[in-house]
Design a protein around this motif. Structure first.
Motif, PDB file in Angstrom:
ATOM      1  N   CYS A 123       0.885  -1.159   0.000  1.00  0.00           N
ATOM      2  CA  CYS A 123       0.000   0.000   0.000  1.00  0.00           C
ATOM      3  C   CYS A 123       0.919   1.203   0.000  1.00  0.00           C
ATOM      4  O   CYS A 123       1.538   1.499   1.004  1.00  0.00           O
ATOM      5  N   CYS A 126      -0.567   4.196   2.504  1.00  0.00           N
ATOM      6  CA  CYS A 126      -0.539   4.030   3.963  1.00  0.00           C
ATOM      7  C   CYS A 126      -0.259   2.578   4.298  1.00  0.00           C
ATOM      8  O   CYS A 126       0.859   2.116   4.155  1.00  0.00           O
ATOM      9  N   SER A 127      -1.244   1.817   4.728  1.00  0.00           N
ATOM     10  CA  SER A 127      -0.961   0.428   5.115  1.00  0.00           C
ATOM     11  C   SER A 127      -2.178  -0.462   4.903  1.00  0.00           C
ATOM     12  O   SER A 127      -2.419  -1.361   5.703  1.00  0.00           O
ATOM     13  N   CYS A 128      -2.961  -0.228   3.849  1.00  0.00           N
ATOM     14  CA  CYS A 128      -4.127  -1.073   3.582  1.00  0.00           C
ATOM     15  C   CYS A 128      -3.674  -2.528   3.460  1.00  0.00           C
ATOM     16  O   CYS A 128      -2.661  -2.809   2.814  1.00  0.00           O
TER      17      CYS A 128
HETATM   18 FE    FE Z   1      -3.389   2.008   2.888  1.00  0.00          FE
END
Ligand code: FE
Length: 225
Positions: A123, A126-128
């Motif tokens: 991602c 961000c951090s999906c």
């Molecule tokens: Fe994300």
């Protein structure tokens, strides 16, 4: 900064954190943890959230929801060709028919590794991450070096994870968004004909479902995923 350096830094933080045990509980909390705790207290006092409900969610992620769900999905896809094609067609619906796996949202996409193509998930924003099937994301997945380098130099990143692919294998990087989550369907290791789903599930590592590792038989393991 390389991903391993980033990992080293995290280890360091973890290490120094462990030294503060004698100072009591509150002093062990990081600024973020303190902020979360204060926020939770205020919201609970105002009646906006139910602490018991929050505890239940945390407990679910600590015990029932984790990579074991993804491992079951992959093992099923390896032994059941009909399930495999349904998974590749519509992963959310396929996973939700399994019964022994936590329900997933409507955004899950499965991408299949073959000798011609290796898939890797990031991602960049961000951090999906597909929490329902993989549990909580590892720290390196959320790190800036992984998020930028996975796209710019995927083969170099894979090498740091101990994965070297043949030159003729194309590396395809998938960027998760708020609407999509990916799970990699790794290649079934050779020499596992006749293995049970349970035995096969044990070969599926979290990293192999992100694409930074391979599913391997214990006797052929070369990378520490
Ligand atoms: Fe994300």
């Amino acid at each position: 900064m390389s991903i391993n350096e980033e990992r080293g830094q995290n280890d360091l933080t973890e290490h120094s954190h462990n030294h503060s045990h004698e100072h009591g509980e509150m002093s062990e909390l990081s600024d973020t943890e303190l902020r979360v705790r204060s926020l939770e207290t205020v919201l609970a006092e105002k009646g906006y959230v139910d602490s018991a409900a929050l505890d239940a969610i945390v407990e679910a992620y600590e015990t029932r929801i984790g990579p074991q769900n993804g491992q079951r999905v992959i093992a099923r896809a390896w032994v059941d060709l009909d399930f495999r094609s349904k998974l590749l067609e519509d992963a959310s619906t396929a996973v939700n028919t399994m019964g022994n796996v936590s329900p997933v949202g409507s955004h899950l996409i499965a991408v299949e590794n073959t000798p011609k193509r290796h898939n890797m998930v990031v991602c960049t924003l961000c951090s999906c991450y597909p929490w329902e099937v993989l549990g909580l994301p590892p720290t390196w997945y959320k790190s800036a070096p992984y998020r930028s380098r996975a796209v710019l130099e995927p083969r170099a990143v894979l090498a740091e994870f101990g994965v070297t692919l043949p030159d003729q294998t194309e590396v395809r990087v998938w960027d998760s968004t708020a609407e999509t989550r990916y799970i990699v369907l790794p290649m079934r290791p050779a020499g596992t004909e006749g293995w049970s789903e349970e035995q096969l599930a044990a070969l599926v590592t979290r990293n192999s479902m992100i694409g930074t590792g391979l599913a391997q038989r214990p006797d052929e393991k070369t990378e520490g995923s």
